[in-house]
Write a protein that holds these residues in place. Structure first.
Motif, PDB file in Angstrom:
ATOM      1  N   PHE A 110      60.145 -13.400  35.424  1.00 34.24           N
ATOM      2  CA  PHE A 110      59.527 -12.720  36.558  1.00 34.24           C
ATOM      3  C   PHE A 110      60.627 -12.191  37.467  1.00 34.24           C
ATOM      4  CE2 PHE A 110      59.622 -17.313  37.145  1.00 34.24           C
ATOM      5  CZ  PHE A 110      60.400 -17.437  38.273  1.00 34.24           C
ATOM      6  N   TYR A 111      60.251 -11.339  38.396  1.00 32.70           N
ATOM      7  CA  TYR A 111      61.212 -10.696  39.293  1.00 32.70           C
ATOM      8  C   TYR A 111      61.283 -11.412  40.638  1.00 32.70           C
ATOM      9  CZ  TYR A 111      61.637  -6.917  35.986  1.00 32.70           C
ATOM     10  OH  TYR A 111      61.902  -6.196  34.851  1.00 32.70           O
ATOM     11  N   THR A 112      62.448 -11.304  41.243  1.00 30.43           N
ATOM     12  CA  THR A 112      62.735 -11.885  42.547  1.00 30.43           C
ATOM     13  C   THR A 112      63.250 -10.754  43.431  1.00 30.43           C
ATOM     14  OG1 THR A 112      63.324 -13.963  41.480  1.00 30.43           O
ATOM     15  CG2 THR A 112      64.117 -13.654  43.719  1.00 30.43           C
ATOM     16  N   ILE A 113      63.036 -10.903  44.751  1.00 32.60           N
ATOM     17  CA  ILE A 113      63.487  -9.871  45.685  1.00 32.60           C
ATOM     18  C   ILE A 113      63.796 -10.493  47.044  1.00 32.60           C
ATOM     19  CG2 ILE A 113      61.243  -9.221  46.684  1.00 32.60           C
ATOM     20  CD1 ILE A 113      62.103  -6.253  46.159  1.00 32.60           C
ATOM     21  N   GLY A 114      64.562  -9.789  47.846  1.00 30.66           N
ATOM     22  CA  GLY A 114      64.833 -10.234  49.213  1.00 30.66           C
ATOM     23  C   GLY A 114      65.626 -11.521  49.239  1.00 30.66           C
TER      24      GLY A 114
ATOM     25  N   ASN B 102      62.238 -14.303  47.040  1.00 29.63           N
ATOM     26  CA  ASN B 102      60.780 -14.246  46.927  1.00 29.63           C
ATOM     27  C   ASN B 102      60.353 -13.739  45.562  1.00 29.63           C
ATOM     28  OD1 ASN B 102      61.135 -13.982  50.101  1.00 29.63           O
ATOM     29  ND2 ASN B 102      59.111 -14.793  49.611  1.00 29.63           N
ATOM     30  N   THR B 103      59.361 -14.382  44.986  1.00 32.63           N
ATOM     31  CA  THR B 103      58.827 -13.985  43.681  1.00 32.63           C
ATOM     32  C   THR B 103      57.409 -13.448  43.782  1.00 32.63           C
ATOM     33  OG1 THR B 103      58.151 -16.275  43.271  1.00 32.63           O
ATOM     34  CG2 THR B 103      60.307 -15.592  42.412  1.00 32.63           C
TER      35      THR B 103
ATOM     36  N   GLY C 251      49.857 -12.029  47.140  1.00 34.73           N
ATOM     37  CA  GLY C 251      49.797 -12.970  46.028  1.00 34.73           C
ATOM     38  C   GLY C 251      50.204 -12.386  44.685  1.00 34.73           C
ATOM     39  N   SER C 252      50.436 -11.084  44.649  1.00 33.31           N
ATOM     40  CA  SER C 252      50.857 -10.465  43.387  1.00 33.31           C
ATOM     41  C   SER C 252      52.348 -10.708  43.155  1.00 33.31           C
ATOM     42  CB  SER C 252      50.563  -8.957  43.408  1.00 33.31           C
ATOM     43  OG  SER C 252      51.329  -8.317  44.423  1.00 33.31           O
TER      44      SER C 252
END
Length: 191
Positions: free
Chosen positions: A34-38, A41-42, A47-48
């Motif tokens: 899955f992707y993470t950002i910032g 945060n996943t 909630g998506s």
């Protein structure tokens, strides 16, 4: 002037910011699908899952991080012994939970920390936090530094240690230096 709770919440958020690091573009952590950002945060606010093409500003990421940290902190408040702990210890565990996920309490992989929290002994909690560093992994060094910061928050209550003047003719090691390294390079002759 912020309340003590707000001050310590800020210290927790500072630790999270420093050790999660800010990344404006979505990325995959090695071994995850899955992707993470910032700031780690996943999930989006709705909630998506974070999408591969997503981008955030520092301000958006900060808001996401604060909401996630507050959500995890509320979950920690359901731990029986948690509310009786000093605020600085609770906030340190908030940073730890942001890093590991909020479901560590009672998990067989976290028995040492669970027992320490149940005991209410802040020294034991600080020592237990330091065990969770993924030895041998590429993130071990970063986790060691983060755990030192989390432990320092417990020990100091978020207040930087005041410098003390040593007695004439004595040698001292800075408490801050002693926590970060086993070397004695920080020795200074008292004056």
């Amino acid at each position: 002037m912020p309340s003590p709770q707000d001050f310590l919440r800020g210290k927790m958020l500072d630790i999270i910011r420093e050790y999660e690091g800010f990344r404006p573009d979505a990325y995959k952590v090695k071994g995850e699908n899955f992707y993470t950002i910032g700031y780690g945060n996943t999930y989006n606010e709705d909630g998506s899952r974070i999408r591969a093409d997503q981008r955030v500003t520092r301000e958006q990421a900060d808001g996401m991080m604060q909401r996630k940290a507050d959500e995890y902190y509320k979950k920690l408040m359901t731990i029986p012994a948690f509310a009786a702990l000093p605020e600085a210890t609770r906030r340190s565990l908030g940073s730890f939970s942001y890093n590991t996920g909020p479901n560590w309490y009672g998990n067989p992989d976290f028995t040492t920390l669970t027992g320490a929290v149940d005991s209410g002994d802040t020294n034991r909690i600080g020592d237990a936090i330091g065990l969770y560093i993924n030895p041998g992994s590429e993130v071990e060094e970063g986790l060691k530094k983060r755990r030192v910061a989390e432990r320092e928050l417990i020990i100091t209550g978020g207040i930087p240690e005041a410098p003390t003047k040593p007695k004439p003719g004595t040698f001292t090691i800075s408490p801050r230096h002693r926590k970060r390294t086993d070397r004695t390079a920080g020795l200074t002759k008292g004056r």
